[in-house]
Design a protein around this motif. Sequence first.
Motif, PDB file in Angstrom:
ATOM      1  N   GLY A  15       6.378  42.201  38.710  1.00 41.64           N
ATOM      2  CA  GLY A  15       6.368  43.541  38.167  1.00 41.64           C
ATOM      3  C   GLY A  15       6.115  43.595  36.674  1.00 41.64           C
ATOM      4  O   GLY A  15       5.748  42.605  36.040  1.00 41.64           O
ATOM      5  N   VAL A  16       6.347  44.776  36.099  1.00 39.99           N
ATOM      6  CA  VAL A  16       6.133  45.008  34.673  1.00 39.99           C
ATOM      7  C   VAL A  16       7.373  45.695  34.114  1.00 39.99           C
ATOM      8  O   VAL A  16       7.894  46.643  34.702  1.00 39.99           O
ATOM      9  N   LEU A  17       7.848  45.202  32.989  1.00 41.19           N
ATOM     10  CA  LEU A  17       8.999  45.791  32.300  1.00 41.19           C
ATOM     11  C   LEU A  17       8.524  46.460  31.019  1.00 41.19           C
ATOM     12  O   LEU A  17       7.743  45.877  30.258  1.00 41.19           O
ATOM     13  N   ARG A  18       9.019  47.691  30.775  1.00 43.14           N
ATOM     14  CA  ARG A  18       8.691  48.418  29.544  1.00 43.14           C
ATOM     15  C   ARG A  18       9.951  49.076  29.003  1.00 43.14           C
ATOM     16  O   ARG A  18      10.840  49.460  29.777  1.00 43.14           O
ATOM     17  N   PRO A  19      10.046  49.247  27.681  1.00 44.96           N
ATOM     18  CA  PRO A  19      11.169  49.998  27.111  1.00 44.96           C
ATOM     19  C   PRO A  19      11.214  51.413  27.692  1.00 44.96           C
ATOM     20  O   PRO A  19      10.185  52.071  27.842  1.00 44.96           O
ATOM     21  N   GLY A  20      12.412  51.847  28.042  1.00 45.85           N
ATOM     22  CA  GLY A  20      12.581  53.164  28.635  1.00 45.85           C
ATOM     23  C   GLY A  20      12.623  53.164  30.145  1.00 45.85           C
ATOM     24  O   GLY A  20      13.020  54.165  30.759  1.00 45.85           O
ATOM     25  N   ASP A  21      12.231  52.053  30.789  1.00 48.44           N
ATOM     26  CA  ASP A  21      12.257  51.981  32.251  1.00 48.44           C
ATOM     27  C   ASP A  21      13.690  51.968  32.764  1.00 48.44           C
ATOM     28  O   ASP A  21      14.566  51.314  32.182  1.00 48.44           O
ATOM     29  N   GLU A  22      13.921  52.660  33.866  1.00 50.88           N
ATOM     30  CA  GLU A  22      15.221  52.592  34.527  1.00 50.88           C
ATOM     31  C   GLU A  22      15.290  51.319  35.355  1.00 50.88           C
ATOM     32  O   GLU A  22      14.357  51.004  36.108  1.00 50.88           O
ATOM     33  N   VAL A  23      16.374  50.571  35.219  1.00 48.82           N
ATOM     34  CA  VAL A  23      16.523  49.310  35.930  1.00 48.82           C
ATOM     35  C   VAL A  23      17.909  49.228  36.554  1.00 48.82           C
ATOM     36  O   VAL A  23      18.841  49.946  36.172  1.00 48.82           O
ATOM     37  N   GLN A  24      18.018  48.314  37.497  1.00 51.99           N
ATOM     38  CA  GLN A  24      19.286  48.041  38.169  1.00 51.99           C
ATOM     39  C   GLN A  24      19.626  46.569  38.004  1.00 51.99           C
ATOM     40  O   GLN A  24      18.733  45.720  38.029  1.00 51.99           O
ATOM     41  N   VAL A  25      20.903  46.278  37.833  1.00 50.28           N
ATOM     42  CA  VAL A  25      21.357  44.898  37.672  1.00 50.28           C
ATOM     43  C   VAL A  25      22.074  44.470  38.944  1.00 50.28           C
ATOM     44  O   VAL A  25      23.010  45.150  39.406  1.00 50.28           O
ATOM     45  N   LEU A  26      21.646  43.372  39.534  1.00 55.74           N
ATOM     46  CA  LEU A  26      22.316  42.810  40.702  1.00 55.74           C
ATOM     47  C   LEU A  26      23.105  41.574  40.291  1.00 55.74           C
ATOM     48  O   LEU A  26      22.688  40.845  39.406  1.00 55.74           O
ATOM     49  N   PRO A  27      24.318  41.347  40.863  1.00 55.55           N
ATOM     50  CA  PRO A  27      24.840  41.988  42.076  1.00 55.55           C
ATOM     51  C   PRO A  27      25.688  43.245  41.854  1.00 55.55           C
ATOM     52  O   PRO A  27      26.137  43.847  42.820  1.00 55.55           O
ATOM     53  N   SER A  28      25.932  43.646  40.615  1.00 57.99           N
ATOM     54  CA  SER A  28      26.834  44.772  40.373  1.00 57.99           C
ATOM     55  C   SER A  28      26.267  46.080  40.908  1.00 57.99           C
ATOM     56  O   SER A  28      27.016  46.977  41.323  1.00 57.99           O
ATOM     57  N   GLY A  29      24.936  46.236  40.883  1.00 58.92           N
ATOM     58  CA  GLY A  29      24.309  47.464  41.334  1.00 58.92           C
ATOM     59  C   GLY A  29      24.290  48.561  40.287  1.00 58.92           C
ATOM     60  O   GLY A  29      23.820  49.675  40.556  1.00 58.92           O
ATOM     61  N   LEU A  30      24.796  48.300  39.079  1.00 64.49           N
ATOM     62  CA  LEU A  30      24.818  49.294  38.019  1.00 64.49           C
ATOM     63  C   LEU A  30      23.407  49.537  37.485  1.00 64.49           C
ATOM     64  O   LEU A  30      22.582  48.617  37.430  1.00 64.49           O
ATOM     65  N   THR A  31      23.132  50.767  37.080  1.00 64.98           N
ATOM     66  CA  THR A  31      21.813  51.124  36.563  1.00 64.98           C
ATOM     67  C   THR A  31      21.898  51.494  35.087  1.00 64.98           C
ATOM     68  O   THR A  31      22.927  51.961  34.595  1.00 64.98           O
ATOM     69  N   THR A  32      20.794  51.272  34.388  1.00 66.35           N
ATOM     70  CA  THR A  32      20.679  51.604  32.976  1.00 66.35           C
ATOM     71  C   THR A  32      19.202  51.675  32.641  1.00 66.35           C
ATOM     72  O   THR A  32      18.350  51.673  33.550  1.00 66.35           O
ATOM     73  N   THR A  33      18.863  51.733  31.392  1.00 64.00           N
ATOM     74  CA  THR A  33      17.458  51.719  30.965  1.00 64.00           C
ATOM     75  C   THR A  33      17.225  50.579  29.989  1.00 64.00           C
ATOM     76  O   THR A  33      18.176  50.059  29.378  1.00 64.00           O
TER      77      THR A  33
END
Length: 433
Positions: free
Chosen positions: A264-282
């Motif tokens: 994939g591609v990562l850019r500043p401002g993208d919404e992402v999820q962290v595994l295994p916690s499942g928490l989301t951020t940008t």
Amino acid sequence: MSALSQAAAEIATARKDILRIATAGSVDDGKSTLIGRLLFDSKAVFEDQYAAIERASRGDYVDLALLTDGLRAEREQGITIDVAYRYFTTPRRTFILADTPGHVQYTRNMVTGASTADLAIVLVDARKGMVEQSRRHAFLASLLRVPHLVVAVNKMDLVDWSESVYEGIREEFTAFATKLEVPDVTVVPISALQGDNVVTRSANMPWYEGTSLLHHLEHVHVASDRNLVDTRFPVQYVIRPQVLGPDSAAFHDYRGYAGRVSGGVLRPGDEVQVLPSGLTTTIAGIDGPDGPVEAAFPPMSVTVRLTDDLDVSRGDLICRPQNAPQVTQDLDAMVCWMSDQPLQARQRLAVKHTTRSVRAMVKDVQYRLDVNTLHRDLEAGSLGLNDIGRVTLRTTQPLFVDDYHRNRATGRFILIDESTNATVGAGMLTPAR
């Protein structure tokens, strides 16, 4: 080509894109000589190196295979045993060559060398045609999902540059390749010893209308082979430098997560999820070796900064909330076994997948695969040295996986003997049935 793929291709060209190549084929088909010829004709050999192999050569020709066969046993027997890595560059590209062994008993070495390759060169002796090892290594290349396959019909000088011999081998290999999952197959007639069609076109084969081998290697398109859809970023290291404040109290002024983009591609401002916690951020920002970057894609190594201070550590994975990998403790994979001690059910091993390490138990050996006939031996209850078979495992902690055909980075793992810390197997995850 999409705008994203075109941008990736332009950046790769500007950076002199790296092409990883693995050579394969039967014993004495000329793999080491071909690599030596590529190194010599591309001016990647120093004068003192050439003088040394010239003194060590026997016969009328300089033995260029000595450039890659570095082990004493290899020089004495005239064969390749271990994987030899060589590097050279042209104005267009940088190349990493893995010279892999041709013997059956060194299948594990071939798997190791081809596991990260973008392109595999399978050499075929023009005098012998397709042999068992030619089929074996072509199948292994397809099993390892090497996207580009080049069949180099070598030793054309020993068959009087015969077009009919070349056409016969080309047709036979093309027919065999239809049984495999190789999207791109190219056949080139060469003479590695004399250099015909290796770097420059050969005057001895005017009937051949294709390009030389090096020209093909320089221009084969690999940017589109990378998965730019499924965002996968395994965290390798957490960067939190200590900075002294005005009152001499230590505080963390920077928090970033370092790793290599696996998809994939990562850019500043993208919404992402962290595994295994499942928490989301940008994504707050992305830092490369030379400073901030606007986008990160495979195989870039970067540091990702997140907007929120989440609990993220080595082994975690950053992805998109709507496009997450499978989270599972049950692995179904094709395994290449690399140990003298057989792999059996109920065996306990360590599993290293991306940057995450867990323990696992072998649930079942479903079948052993005959790589020569593609026959499945359902009665095999174990895998011996260099065997390949379908195995199911159960891990102690969840892993974040994709099928190997979808993402080679998140779809593979290695098996480790916990008592010796030796790598005893390599696995490629298969699609769920």
